[in-house]
Design a protein around this motif. Structure first.
Motif, PDB file in Angstrom:
ATOM      1  N   UNK A  15       0.825  -1.199   0.000  1.00  8.30           N
ATOM      2  CA  UNK A  15       0.000   0.000   0.000  1.00  8.30           C
ATOM      3  C   UNK A  15       0.857   1.246   0.000  1.00  8.30           C
ATOM      4  N   UNK A  16       0.200   2.384   0.043  1.00 10.10           N
ATOM      5  CA  UNK A  16       0.936   3.641   0.019  1.00 10.10           C
ATOM      6  C   UNK A  16       1.434   3.993   1.416  1.00 10.10           C
ATOM      7  N   UNK A  17       2.522   4.726   1.460  1.00 13.47           N
ATOM      8  CA  UNK A  17       3.124   5.111   2.739  1.00 13.47           C
ATOM      9  C   UNK A  17       2.350   6.282   3.313  1.00 13.47           C
ATOM     10  N   UNK A  18       1.897   6.136   4.525  1.00 14.45           N
ATOM     11  CA  UNK A  18       1.167   7.197   5.224  1.00 14.45           C
ATOM     12  C   UNK A  18       2.139   8.069   6.007  1.00 14.45           C
ATOM     13  N   UNK A  19       3.074   7.448   6.701  1.00 19.64           N
ATOM     14  CA  UNK A  19       4.062   8.160   7.515  1.00 19.64           C
ATOM     15  C   UNK A  19       5.337   7.344   7.523  1.00 19.64           C
ATOM     16  N   UNK A  20       6.449   8.017   7.358  1.00 16.54           N
ATOM     17  CA  UNK A  20       7.739   7.335   7.367  1.00 16.54           C
ATOM     18  C   UNK A  20       8.663   8.078   8.318  1.00 16.54           C
ATOM     19  N   UNK A  21       9.012   7.432   9.443  1.00 17.25           N
ATOM     20  CA  UNK A  21       9.815   8.072  10.476  1.00 17.25           C
ATOM     21  C   UNK A  21      11.193   7.468  10.620  1.00 17.25           C
ATOM     22  N   UNK A  22      11.445   6.341   9.999  1.00 18.88           N
ATOM     23  CA  UNK A  22      12.753   5.716  10.151  1.00 18.88           C
ATOM     24  C   UNK A  22      13.789   6.549   9.409  1.00 18.88           C
ATOM     25  N   UNK A  23      14.868   6.843  10.102  1.00 16.04           N
ATOM     26  CA  UNK A  23      15.906   7.727   9.582  1.00 16.04           C
ATOM     27  C   UNK A  23      16.878   6.953   8.709  1.00 16.04           C
ATOM     28  N   UNK A  24      17.324   7.582   7.649  1.00 14.75           N
ATOM     29  CA  UNK A  24      18.429   7.068   6.844  1.00 14.75           C
ATOM     30  C   UNK A  24      19.259   8.260   6.428  1.00 14.75           C
ATOM     31  N   UNK A  25      20.532   8.037   6.320  1.00 13.26           N
ATOM     32  CA  UNK A  25      21.453   9.112   5.972  1.00 13.26           C
ATOM     33  C   UNK A  25      22.683   9.042   6.848  1.00 13.26           C
ATOM     34  N   UNK A  26      23.405  10.149   6.948  1.00 16.70           N
ATOM     35  CA  UNK A  26      24.645  10.175   7.718  1.00 16.70           C
ATOM     36  C   UNK A  26      24.481  11.064   8.942  1.00 16.70           C
ATOM     37  N   UNK A  27      25.053  10.599  10.042  1.00  9.61           N
ATOM     38  CA  UNK A  27      25.070  11.390  11.264  1.00  9.61           C
ATOM     39  C   UNK A  27      26.525  11.454  11.726  1.00  9.61           C
ATOM     40  N   UNK A  28      26.902  12.582  12.295  1.00 16.49           N
ATOM     41  CA  UNK A  28      28.290  12.802  12.705  1.00 16.49           C
ATOM     42  C   UNK A  28      28.310  13.501  14.051  1.00 16.49           C
ATOM     43  N   UNK A  29      29.280  13.139  14.864  1.00 21.17           N
ATOM     44  CA  UNK A  29      29.451  13.776  16.171  1.00 21.17           C
ATOM     45  C   UNK A  29      30.933  14.013  16.395  1.00 21.17           C
ATOM     46  N   UNK A  30      31.307  15.228  16.762  1.00 21.06           N
ATOM     47  CA  UNK A  30      32.694  15.584  17.049  1.00 21.06           C
ATOM     48  C   UNK A  30      32.779  16.058  18.489  1.00 21.06           C
ATOM     49  N   UNK A  31      33.751  15.497  19.222  1.00 20.72           N
ATOM     50  CA  UNK A  31      33.911  15.818  20.628  1.00 20.72           C
ATOM     51  C   UNK A  31      35.351  16.227  20.878  1.00 20.72           C
ATOM     52  N   UNK A  32      35.532  17.374  21.520  1.00 23.81           N
ATOM     53  CA  UNK A  32      36.868  17.849  21.877  1.00 23.81           C
ATOM     54  C   UNK A  32      37.136  17.472  23.329  1.00 23.81           C
ATOM     55  N   UNK A  33      38.257  16.804  23.553  1.00 23.28           N
ATOM     56  CA  UNK A  33      38.649  16.383  24.890  1.00 23.28           C
ATOM     57  C   UNK A  33      39.711  17.324  25.428  1.00 23.28           C
ATOM     58  N   UNK A  34      39.913  17.320  26.725  1.00 23.47           N
ATOM     59  CA  UNK A  34      40.855  18.262  27.321  1.00 23.47           C
ATOM     60  C   UNK A  34      42.310  17.838  27.142  1.00 23.47           C
ATOM     61  N   UNK A  35      42.561  16.564  26.889  1.00 22.85           N
ATOM     62  CA  UNK A  35      43.932  16.081  26.710  1.00 22.85           C
ATOM     63  C   UNK A  35      44.052  15.334  25.399  1.00 22.85           C
ATOM     64  N   UNK A  36      45.274  15.252  24.865  1.00 23.01           N
ATOM     65  CA  UNK A  36      45.543  14.525  23.624  1.00 23.01           C
ATOM     66  C   UNK A  36      45.371  13.025  23.848  1.00 23.01           C
ATOM     67  N   UNK A  37      44.988  12.333  22.785  1.00 22.07           N
ATOM     68  CA  UNK A  37      44.737  10.894  22.834  1.00 22.07           C
ATOM     69  C   UNK A  37      45.903  10.146  22.202  1.00 22.07           C
ATOM     70  N   UNK A  38      46.274   9.032  22.794  1.00 18.94           N
ATOM     71  CA  UNK A  38      47.281   8.144  22.228  1.00 18.94           C
ATOM     72  C   UNK A  38      46.571   7.273  21.190  1.00 18.94           C
ATOM     73  N   UNK A  39      46.615   7.698  19.928  1.00 15.23           N
ATOM     74  CA  UNK A  39      45.855   7.045  18.864  1.00 15.23           C
ATOM     75  C   UNK A  39      46.230   5.578  18.683  1.00 15.23           C
ATOM     76  N   UNK A  40      47.504   5.225  18.878  1.00 16.59           N
ATOM     77  CA  UNK A  40      47.949   3.862  18.629  1.00 16.59           C
ATOM     78  C   UNK A  40      47.389   2.864  19.642  1.00 16.59           C
ATOM     79  N   UNK A  41      46.967   3.323  20.810  1.00 12.64           N
ATOM     80  CA  UNK A  41      46.436   2.424  21.830  1.00 12.64           C
ATOM     81  C   UNK A  41      44.914   2.526  21.986  1.00 12.64           C
ATOM     82  N   UNK A  42      44.263   3.347  21.185  1.00 10.58           N
ATOM     83  CA  UNK A  42      42.810   3.501  21.262  1.00 10.58           C
ATOM     84  C   UNK A  42      42.129   2.230  20.752  1.00 10.58           C
TER      85      UNK A  42
END
Length: 144
Positions: free
Chosen positions: A90-117
């Motif tokens: 049938x035809x769609x009455x309401x479509x609420x499911x999200x699709x697409x890209x979401x991004x979050x950036x967080x700044x921390x107070x100290x540098x991160x050791x990337x090799x051990x993350x």
């Protein structure tokens, strides 16, 4: 002039907010639906030697999640593709499911050791273990 009828949509304290809410309601609901469907809520805890960042990313496979660390900046990206569905029901009455890209950036107070993350993803929860870089030793310079 006193015998004139007031305009039916006169700007009283009761009707003015209702008029603006009625105009903005479709925009407001679309924003809420997208945020509810694919928001990225995060919890961040800190210890002496690192951070633990937990991000809720439901309905996404781990192959569609990327994490980037640049000094003290952590960026999480997730992409959820829209699946083709059979339209025979049938035809769609309401479509609420999200699709697409979401991004979050967080700044921390100290540098991160990337090799051990480390990162794990289970049941829609991304958990990042982010060890802090060792403090740089300050060096005194002898003045000659």
């Amino acid at each position: 002039m006193r015998n004139l009828m007031p305009y039916p949509l006169s700007a009283t304290t009761d009707t003015l907010p209702d008029m603006f809410h009625a105009l903005l309601r479709p925009i407001h609901h679309r924003t809420e639906d997208a945020a509810a469907g694919m928001g990225m809520g995060v919890d961040l805890t800190e210890s002496d030697d690192g951070y633990v960042l937990k991000a809720e990313i439901p309905g996404v496979s781990k192959e569609d999640i990327s994490v980037e660390i640049d000094d003290n900046i952590v960026t999480i990206r997730a992409n959820k593709d829209q699946k083709k569905e059979d339209k025979d029901e049938g035809r769609i009455i309401r479509q609420e499911r999200f699709w697409g890209q979401v991004e979050r950036t967080i700044a921390l107070s100290r540098s991160i050791n990337e090799s051990e993350a480390k990162a794990t993803y289970q049941n829609g929860l991304l958990t990042l273990s982010l060890p802090k870089k060792a403090d740089r030793e300050h060096r005194k310079i002898l003045i000659e």
